[in-house]
Write an enzyme that holds these catalytic residues in place. Sequence first.
Site, PDB file in Angstrom:
ATOM      1  N   SER A   1       0.839  -1.196   0.000  1.00  0.00           N
ATOM      2  CA  SER A   1       0.000   0.000   0.000  1.00  0.00           C
ATOM      3  C   SER A   1       0.876   1.249   0.000  1.00  0.00           C
ATOM      4  CB  SER A   1      -0.888  -0.034   1.254  1.00  0.00           C
ATOM      5  OG  SER A   1      -1.728   1.084   1.296  1.00  0.00           O
ATOM      6  N   ASP A   2       0.315   2.330  -0.496  1.00  0.00           N
ATOM      7  CA  ASP A   2       1.016   3.615  -0.409  1.00  0.00           C
ATOM      8  C   ASP A   2       0.002   4.723  -0.139  1.00  0.00           C
ATOM      9  OD1 ASP A   2       3.674   4.998  -0.750  1.00  0.00           O
ATOM     10  OD2 ASP A   2       2.384   6.220  -2.029  1.00  0.00           O
ATOM     11  N   THR A   3       0.378   5.641   0.750  1.00  0.00           N
ATOM     12  CA  THR A   3      -0.529   6.723   1.166  1.00  0.00           C
ATOM     13  C   THR A   3       0.121   8.076   0.891  1.00  0.00           C
ATOM     14  OG1 THR A   3      -1.415   5.344   2.933  1.00  0.00           O
ATOM     15  CG2 THR A   3      -1.743   7.717   3.167  1.00  0.00           C
TER      16      THR A   3
ATOM     17  N   SER B   1      -3.438   3.798  -2.023  1.00  0.00           N
ATOM     18  CA  SER B   1      -3.606   2.760  -3.052  1.00  0.00           C
ATOM     19  C   SER B   1      -3.109   1.448  -2.485  1.00  0.00           C
ATOM     20  CB  SER B   1      -2.785   3.087  -4.297  1.00  0.00           C
ATOM     21  OG  SER B   1      -3.309   4.209  -4.946  1.00  0.00           O
TER      22      SER B   1
END
Length: 195
Positions: A75-77, A112
């Site tokens: 995930s990436d924020t 995402s």
Amino acid sequence: MLNKLLKDYNIVLGSNSPRRKQYLTDLGFSFTVRASDIDESYPEELVREQITDYIAKAKADAIELQHDNEIIITSDTTVWNNHTSLGKPENRDEAYTMLKSLCGHEHEVISSVCLKSKDRVSVFHCITKVSFSDLSDEALYFYIDQYKPYDKAGAYGIQEWIGLVGIDRIDGSYTNIVGLPTKELVEELLKFIKK
Ligand SMILES: Cc1cn([C@H]2C[C@H](O)[C@@H](COP(=O)(O)OP(=O)(O)OP(=O)(O)O)O2)c(=O)[nH]c1=O
């Protein structure tokens, strides 16, 4: 319950984030952790969720599948504010500049998530609107010095003191702000294994 549905798969969390680990644990998943440490740069023409989609997939691509039944979750924020992506601040001044730029209006937090198996890759994203109140410089420096938010996108953790005193409202998923949209993850994972 989720473990039963996923009994034919080994879930691998590709993350060093303690918050993502905690959320997967709270969901009741059995999983192992196999994180990569990639350079989180991205092509400069990308905007908003294109950035986090790109990095979430790059994180998954950097992790090797060790068994045919594995599903890797990465995930990436990011914080999208005034047409700019705010990642993690490098120092106190940058943290202050980021927080000051968030004060008094609404921004978006975008996470995402990439799901990757032997033969498939799927990326989805989730967007939450967050309204910051107009915090004083004293409050911003207190937060930075006490909480050192250098591991957090946009220089803040909604789960910390600043989230208790400085947020007027949110519109959307709370867990998405903390780095993993849990409800959407479960839905997407169930779709992923049905295909
Ligand atoms: C906005 C916000 C971000 N964050 C966190 C979520 C993410 O962990 C972090 C943004 O960094 P990321 O690069 O998304 O993730 P990470 O480096 O922590 O972990 P990994 O790449 O190993 O999976 O900021 C909060 O915890 N609270 C918040 O309110």
